[in-house]
Design a protein around this motif. Structure first.
Motif: not given
Length: 645
Positions: A245-273
């Motif tokens: 839904x955030x992407x459908x609103x046409x947010x900037x690439x910077x904002x979408x990248x941060x949103x994906x990192x916060x919601x999903x990608x940073x948990x890669x670090x949890x598993x690795x730690x």
């Protein structure tokens, strides 16, 4: 009878007072750095140089007094790491509106004291018998021994602190330039991001940890931001309705990248730690048992022997009595959390804390001896502790309990403080062993340093919270201190009880961690000087890329300066400027952190975060690039011998 040499005075009044002051000061500076950058650095060498400069003003001072000062000061720095990695999670999860002074004092103080006590039985085995390296301890001992021209070293430190402080004032306070230079773009559906934080402190962190660790942190950032986020935004976005839904609103690439990192990608670090922390415990199981057995033997094998001052630890009976005494208030602390916490649950929490605390404090002590404090898996072992504690409390209390995540964080906080203290303090004991200090006096000073810094942690954290915010952006604090570790601890604890942890990402991160461990083992088997500690990569994954970039540049500066120094003919000149580089880097970190704390005072008093602003970054980040570039050049020149001989 064996003759015992009496060393010069160590626990003098002036040494204790200076150690207490530096412990509180450096605890505040490291708390700010950790909340901002997600990493902390050792304060032993800067504290030693400050001590030599200050105590030289007295008619009588000696190397062992300077060693006592740096011992107390570094205890404050390391305790701050354990606190800021965990306790801000309770604010982020809205359990605490602010940092309660009594709770922070008890958790930090008792956790830190347990870290001191847990490592006393290990000192002789790890430092004397096994002869582990303890690189920061050796470096600190060399600085203490040489002691040449401490006023010049103090000049480098203070000059760099002034530069770091003024830069922070100009950027954050006066608003003359942006703190981050960043950009983003869409390549098809993929969101692509690039950026760099304009912080001298981050350059200095990279310089201190070196190119190996800085490069691995940057590699983790590349994995998260240049591979995982573009792939997720291009192919998997529909699996997460809120992100779609955030992407459908046409947010900037910077904002979408941060949103994906916060919601999903940073948990890669949890598993690795998580994998990294468990691997550290498993791989050292035999060494830790051997070290503990050797440590216990010394207390039964030397009863009839006259020990020299350099061999005298705190008596084992006092250590055991101290541990038991500290467990009592921790038990009642856990029992007072909520009426749902029964005596059985409180006892379980205390047992989990003491077992995990001892195991992971021992791991931290051993790791510090092998690869230094910078590579200690504190984040990994804390994640493992909180995950295990959450699962145990989930079984005991059920998923409907509202206080389960808080209870798990409190267990993790005590363990994190103990582990952080253990690793850093063993470095101090190594330095003391090399310069002939009395171990029990250092161990007493470590306890004093812990209590000194615990007394100031809550006021400093509350000041930073009110001025800048922590973890989650709000209308009042749109750009808060990220508190990356604490944010992840909160997510893990809440995710277990709410069953909404992104387990697929955690699992992928665990697989990634396993692959990195395999690579590190391969490098070790080949005898390579390069290593790949999984924690460093995991840190890069859960940090924003704009923080990893200057850390990497700092590592490049350190490597370039090292190559220049190797071409110098005079070994003493090489060593002198290696220390000067470290002092400049430490000064930049301390100056920027203290400026951030001091600027928070008028912000809190007035309630206006722009109270000092003269402008609103009229030239964007360009002035910051120029200023940080000049500072980077100065750091390089100081480190390679270009600022005087």
């Amino acid at each position: 009878m064996q003759e015992v040499t009496v060393p010069p005075p160590q626990l003098t009044i002036k040494a204790i007072v200076l150690g207490v002051l530096l412990a509180a000061l450096l605890a505040g500076a490291n708390a700010y750095l950790g909340l901002f950058a997600g990493m902390t650095v050792s304060a032993s060498i800067p504290a030693a140089v400050i001590s030599m400069g200050v105590l030289s003003l007295f008619r009588r001072s000696n190397i062992l007094e300077n060693n006592i000062v740096q011992t107390g000061a570094s205890a404050g720095e390391s305790l701050a790491a354990g606190v800021i990695f965990t306790l801000p999670a309770l604010v982020i999860m809205n359990y605490w509106p602010a940092f309660d002074y009594g709770w922070v004092l008890v958790i930090a103080g008792l956790g830190g004291l347990l870290g001191v006590l847990f490592t006393i039985p290990l000192r002789r085995s790890l430092i004397v018998e096994e002869g582990l390296t303890f690189p920061e301890g050796i470096a600190t001992a060399e600085v203490l021994r040489v002691g040449e021209n401490p006023k010049r070293g103090l000049g480098y430190l203070m000059g760099a602190a002034l530069a770091g402080g003024l830069t922070k004032l100009a950027e954050t306070g006066l608003g003359l330039w942006n703190s981050v230079a960043q950009t983003g773009a869409y390549m098809g559906k993929a969101a692509v991001y690039g950026g760099a934080n304009l912080s001298p402190a981050l350059l200095s962190v990279g310089y201190i940890v070196g190119i190996n660790i800085a490069g691995l942190v940057f590699a983790g950032g590349v994995i998260a931001w240049c591979l995982a986020i573009p792939l997720y935004s291009a192919f998997f976005l529909e699996a997460h309705p809120e992100l779609a839904a955030l992407a459908a609103k046409g947010v900037s690439a910077v904002d979408l990248a941060y949103a994906i990192w916060s919601a999903e990608v940073r948990y890669l670090g949890v598993g690795a730690m998580l994998v990294g922390g468990l691997w550290a415990l498993f791989s050292m199981r035999r060494s830790l048992v051997t070290a503990l057995q050797g440590g216990l033997r010394q207390y039964t094998g030397h009863r009839d022997k006259v020990l020299s001052p350099a061999e005298r630890d705190t008596p084992m009976k006092w250590v055991l009595q101290g541990i038991l005494l500290l467990l009592v208030p921790l038990f009642f602390l856990y029992h007072s959390i909520h009426s749902q916490v029964t005596l059985g649950i409180s006892l379980t929490m205390t047992l989990v804390m003491v077992i995990a605390g001892f195991l992971f404090a021992s791991v931290a002590a051993y790791m510090a001896g092998l690869v230094g404090s910078s590579n200690n898996p504190i984040s990994g072992v804390t994640i493992a502790t909180i995950l295990f504690s959450s699962l145990a409390l989930l079984w005991l209390m059920g998923s409907e309990t509202a206080i389960g995540p808080m209870a798990a964080i409190l267990i993790g906080a005590v363990v994190a403080c103990a582990a952080a203290i253990a690793g850093d303090n063993m470095q101090d004991l190594k330095a003391g062993y090399l310069v002939g200090a009395t171990p029990w006096k250092q161990q007493l000073m470590q306890g004093i340093g812990v209590l000194s810094s615990a007394l100031v942690m809550a006021p400093i954290l509350n000041l930073l919270l009110k001025a800048y915010g922590m973890g989650v952006p709000t209308p009042e604090h749109p750009n808060p201190l990220l508190a990356p570790q604490a944010t992840l601890m909160a997510s893990v604890a809440e995710g277990v009880f709410g069953a909404d942890l992104p387990w697929k990402m955690v699992g992928l991160g665990a697989l990634m961690g396993g692959a990195i461990i395999g690579m590190d083992s391969w490098l070790s088997a080949r005898g390579s000087s390069w290593r790949a500690p999984v924690l460093a990569v995991a840190v890069g994954v859960y940090l924003p890329l704009n923080l990893s970039v200057p850390i990497f540049i700092g590592g490049l500066i350190a490597k370039a300066a090292e190559r220049v120094r190797h071409r110098l003919g005079d070994p003493q000149h090489r060593e002198r400027h290696r220390r000067y580089g470290l002092l400049v880097a430490a000064g930049l970190i301390t100056g920027e952190a203290l400026a951030g704390i001091l600027m928070a005072i008028p912000i809190v008093i007035t309630g206006d975060r722009e109270v000092l602003a003269l402008a609103q970054a009229p030239w964007g980040g360009l002035p910051g690039l120029v200023v940080v570039g000049v500072i980077a050049w100065g750091l390089y020149r100081a480190a390679c011998g270009g600022l005087g001989k």
